[in-house]
Design a protein around this motif. Sequence first.
Motif, short mmCIF file in Angstrom:
data_model
loop_
_atom_site.label_atom_id
_atom_site.label_comp_id
_atom_site.label_asym_id
_atom_site.label_seq_id
_atom_site.Cartn_x
_atom_site.Cartn_y
_atom_site.Cartn_z
N LEU A 385 0.87 -1.17 0.00
CA LEU A 385 0.00 0.00 0.00
C LEU A 385 0.90 1.22 0.00
CD1 LEU A 385 -2.38 -1.24 2.78
CD2 LEU A 385 -3.08 -0.73 0.44
N GLY A 386 0.64 2.13 -0.90
CA GLY A 386 1.51 3.29 -1.00
C GLY A 386 0.74 4.59 -1.00
N PHE A 387 1.40 5.60 -0.49
CA PHE A 387 0.80 6.93 -0.47
C PHE A 387 1.89 7.93 -0.82
CE2 PHE A 387 0.13 10.87 1.93
CZ PHE A 387 -1.06 11.29 1.37
N GLN A 388 1.55 8.88 -1.69
CA GLN A 388 2.54 9.87 -2.11
C GLN A 388 1.90 11.26 -2.13
OE1 GLN A 388 5.08 8.65 -5.36
NE2 GLN A 388 5.08 10.69 -6.20
N PHE A 403 5.15 7.06 1.35
CA PHE A 403 5.06 6.06 2.43
C PHE A 403 4.55 4.76 1.80
CE2 PHE A 403 2.54 3.72 5.50
CZ PHE A 403 3.44 3.60 6.55
N LYS A 404 5.19 3.67 2.12
CA LYS A 404 4.74 2.38 1.60
C LYS A 404 4.77 1.33 2.71
CE LYS A 404 5.66 3.18 -3.22
NZ LYS A 404 6.33 2.84 -4.46
N GLN A 405 3.74 0.56 2.73
CA GLN A 405 3.66 -0.54 3.71
C GLN A 405 3.49 -1.85 2.96
OE1 GLN A 405 3.85 -0.66 7.29
NE2 GLN A 405 4.08 -2.78 6.61
N GLN A 406 4.39 -2.75 3.24
CA GLN A 406 4.38 -4.03 2.55
C GLN A 406 3.85 -5.12 3.49
OE1 GLN A 406 8.27 -5.25 1.24
NE2 GLN A 406 7.49 -6.02 -0.68
N ILE A 408 3.75 -9.23 3.54
CA ILE A 408 4.21 -10.44 2.87
C ILE A 408 3.63 -11.64 3.57
CG2 ILE A 408 6.23 -11.85 2.30
CD1 ILE A 408 7.78 -9.36 1.88
N ASP A 409 2.87 -12.41 2.81
CA ASP A 409 2.23 -13.61 3.37
C ASP A 409 1.53 -13.30 4.69
OD1 ASP A 409 3.19 -15.07 1.22
OD2 ASP A 409 5.05 -15.59 2.24
N LYS A 410 0.74 -12.26 4.68
CA LYS A 410 -0.08 -11.84 5.83
C LYS A 410 0.74 -11.27 6.99
CE LYS A 410 -3.69 -15.18 4.75
NZ LYS A 410 -4.39 -16.37 5.19
N HIS A 411 2.03 -11.07 6.78
CA HIS A 411 2.85 -10.50 7.84
C HIS A 411 3.29 -9.09 7.45
CE1 HIS A 411 3.01 -14.32 9.86
NE2 HIS A 411 3.41 -14.89 8.73
N LEU A 412 3.13 -8.16 8.37
CA LEU A 412 3.61 -6.80 8.12
C LEU A 412 5.12 -6.79 8.18
CD1 LEU A 412 1.33 -4.46 10.27
CD2 LEU A 412 1.48 -4.52 7.79
N VAL A 413 5.74 -6.16 7.23
CA VAL A 413 7.19 -5.99 7.30
C VAL A 413 7.42 -4.50 7.57
CG1 VAL A 413 7.73 -7.92 5.81
CG2 VAL A 413 7.41 -5.68 4.81
N PRO A 414 8.63 -4.11 7.98
CA PRO A 414 8.84 -2.69 8.29
C PRO A 414 8.45 -1.79 7.11
CG PRO A 414 10.68 -3.99 9.04
CD PRO A 414 9.81 -4.91 8.28
N SER A 415 7.77 -0.69 7.43
CA SER A 415 7.32 0.21 6.37
C SER A 415 8.50 1.02 5.83
CB SER A 415 6.26 1.15 6.91
OG SER A 415 6.68 1.72 8.12
N LYS A 439 13.87 5.61 4.28
CA LYS A 439 14.12 4.30 4.87
C LYS A 439 13.59 3.26 3.88
CE LYS A 439 12.83 1.14 8.49
NZ LYS A 439 11.76 0.81 9.42
N ASN A 440 14.40 2.30 3.57
CA ASN A 440 13.99 1.28 2.60
C ASN A 440 14.35 -0.10 3.15
OD1 ASN A 440 13.05 0.10 0.27
ND2 ASN A 440 14.38 1.22 -1.13
N ILE A 441 13.69 -1.09 2.66
CA ILE A 441 14.02 -2.46 3.06
C ILE A 441 14.16 -3.34 1.82
CG2 ILE A 441 12.79 -2.30 5.27
CD1 ILE A 441 10.66 -4.16 3.92
#
Lengths: 674, 388
Positions: A385-388, A403-406, A408-415, A439-441
């Motif tokens: 999900l992204g917002f700009q 801002f982006k929130q990922q 993965i397989d129903k688990h939130l990873v760091p935004s 901040k990126n992952i």
Amino acid sequence: MIRWIVQIWIGFLLCGVLNFEAFAQSNDSLRILQQVEVTARRNTKLKVLQSQSIDSLTLKQTENLNLSDLLSEHTHVFVKNEGRGALSTVSLRGTSSSHTDVKWNGISLKSPMFGEVDFSLVPVFLVDEMNVFQGGSSISQGVGGIGGTISLNNKADWQNRFNLLWRQDYGSFRSMNQYLKLSFGNSKIQSKTRIFYNYSENNFPFINKNIAQLDPNGQLVYPKQKNTFADYRLMGLLQELYFRIGPKGNLSLRYWGQTNNRGLPRLNTYEGDDFSNISRTEGTNHRMVAQYEHIGSWQRIEIQTALSSEHLTYYMKNFVGGNGYQVALYTDGQALSNLNQARYEFNFLSTTKLSATLDYQYSQAQSNDTIHHQSYDAIRHETVLGFQWQQSYYKSLKSILIFKQQIIDKHLVPSVYMAGIEYALDSASKHLIKISLAKNIKNPSLNDLYWMPGGNPLLKPEQAIIADLQMSNALVWLNRQVDLQTGVYYSQITDWILWLPNPMGYWSPENVQKVQSSGLYSSIKWQGKLGHFFKYTHKFNYALTSSINQTENSILGTQSYGKQLPYIPKHTFNYNLRLDFKGYFFNYQHVSYSERFTSSSNDAARRDWLYPYFMNGLSLGKSLAWHSLYGEIQFKIENLFDETYRSVLGRAMPGRNYWITLIFKIEKKHLEHI
Amino acid sequence: MFKLKNFGNIFLEQYFDKSLFQIAQWLILLWIAPSCMDDDAIRDFDRLKTTQSSGVFVVCEGNFMYSNASLSFYRPDSQMVWQDVFFNTNSLPLGDVAQSMNMYQQKAYIVVNNSGKIYIIDPKTFQYLGKITNLNSPRYVEFINDRKAYVSDLYDEALHIVDPQNQLKTGRIDCSNSGTLSAQRHPEQMISYQNLLFTNCWSYGNEILVFNTQTDQLIDSIVVGIQPQSMVVDQSGMLWVLCDGGFSGSSFGHEPGSLWKINLQSREIVSHWYFGTDELSPRHLRINPSSDSLYFLLQSWQGTHAQSGLYAMNLSAESLPTQAVIREQQAKFYSLGIDPNNGHIYIGNAKDYSSAGEIYRFDANFQAIDSFASGINPGYFFFNTEVQ
């Protein structure tokens, strides 16, 4: 001797051009100011972001190169090349190859299995538009490009009526490239078809000084060898269809299919059986993208769906007397990805732009080692999900927030996020300062997680904090235009994934490393005209990269703490000179890297010394144009000074080699301006 | 006050004048004119000239596909170490993944796995004397007589026969099991006993193969635990085999590591023991000079484990040891060697696997003596007691 003559000649050429420039400058007061057309086009959509774009002329001039050659010659990206036609990976800002993402019309070319891209397999011929988003700016393109993202796009030329391009290259070592592009259409529908075929036996000769026989006096006698089992064959098709639907809608359909068949040359220390240790990779990719874009007066909607499949096999075989060839290693990998993207953009009072994105990617990978009967089959669901928010304040200040929130397989990873501002120092926005913090992952690849044996399902995402400061200037006066881009950056990457051997004799990835990467880069493009017919372009790219290991791990030891990462040069430089005169052209390229270390502790053992790399090449040619017909012949020399050199350890590299190119083109445009 | 809007013009006028063109011109020339790559500089140095007596060779694998294997040499008497002696003496790289070393007739044979060859050097001077080439993926070499040696291979289910005198490959003994999905038969380490040669099939295997060295025929096989990794023979004619048990998810199966005792004469299993856990895996079986104790490393697959370390087991013991005699603690043990002269223990630490390794020395009572540096990934120790 020849080397010095050519170098002096190039030196004189440079002196001539530059002195003529100086002379022209000294007489500025005598000249009448002319109207100047600024040909550089800024990407208004992404103005606040820090990127380096490759102009369409450069893409056209280098369409017979692969992406790794283009990047090493025209950007400050470091390319690690395993040999002619062999695996090429890039390092952006001192990060590893897995930290660079490559997007083709929005879909990642990164294999979900390997998590990296082989840049030698991507032909520039298939690209219409290219941007290198470095550092935090890459978040605008997606999650995962900690070092950066290279964006490759195709686009419609709505003015085109009929365009046929045929290009044929013949080169040393039985090399051949063939390219055919056919595009036609009108202002409502456009079709573009590109077909290419690259082949090389790649059997260049070399004196192998890494092995030797002893002569009767006990002296070493080095054998003359050929780079065997290193042939490569690439074939591909790119079909694009563009439709204008009503006054506001655009629909595009793209298909890219490619097969790669490549021998993996043996190390130059190899002295095993001539018919053993023969390795090959064979790959087939299919990528399809459908995109619909609706552009309203205050909103824009984009919907895209993509399907990507990858099939890669690797094998190593040995000849066994009486039994023929026996396959010692055979790995078969298949991956399937489906990406769906939706983007909504809302423009308010031409000062505010808000956008929301929703991406969903399904990836499935299967890897099978048929010799040891080891396999894995994994599925991953990724939702982003992204917002700009882009905002203009007055005329000179702009800001961006992403801002982006990922999931993965129903688990939130760091935004992930990126915040940046742009300040224009002049009213025409020719002098800009950009600052950003991000901040990126980067999530582990499926091989990292599930490879058998060794995959580690407990791996965490790698995380990076990135700060950027960039200044860009566009200077235009008289017949000259100078574009400068200079920046500094700082990033801190934690949980860096390294594959390490374990006591069982196989390798396994772990989140062990912490790296601090910082540096500066500068790009200068300086072009102009002398008189009516003589055009020149100088392009310089330089990067100073400090990529320092800050891992505090008592098990791994302290010997590598504070040291530059292996294979990352501190200095990267390239220079291009292009001269055009009445259809004749001359091009000189220079690429250099400083010393690279091959050990994490930076111990520069003489045996493993990767001394500074300097590579030179030139090409010259003549083009002819008559009405809508265009023809060109060019001659190119690579490794101009026939140098023996190392690019990586253990690999033979070719000496001076040649290419001759023929180009034929028919082009018809619509007269009306669209 | 400086006006930002005029910045562009000021920049043009003040900095892009004639002098800038001249500076740029000279900078380009200065950069390009001397830019050359002198590859021969790597080989242009004063070579090592030395004559050594007994000492310890540390065979350093280097990194796979980097061709940076090396040979370190250590003198316990003077506590001096020489790094990269093969290259520094001969101006040739050793190759890719140096695996092991053996000595025969005052010549040292270094097996370079991913270079498909065995280098032959003078163990006193490190001078390159010759090489046996045309191999596939050699791992170990075992000498039978002046004209015959066997070479094991990682990717070939066969033993290769070489002639040390002519330095040629002369034959191949197939030992494949007809390509079924069962155990694979890639010979690994070798021990010759009378007219027999025993070899362990480690990678995806579970057998000890027995060859007749006179007829070059496979005559027997003994099934042991999964993945027999190393073996030694004691003075009473018992073969001790250490199996690592495979790995979790292996198609060939996974079980706790095990130790097997086999009578070389009868080729029968005398006894065997399984380790209590599969979290730890045993490797690198060695025997002390008095032939009364076995040593091996017991380690976890990933990260560290409180029980990881060096274990010692008396040959007469009826069970496996449960306590490490030297704990791994904040190190990652990579290799193990026992000095046949005095029973001193050498443990290699590969650290981060891409920089110089470190060798820890302990006396026979497991007390630390000292440590010294080695090449990258020290994987094998050879004690050159044959040098006179």
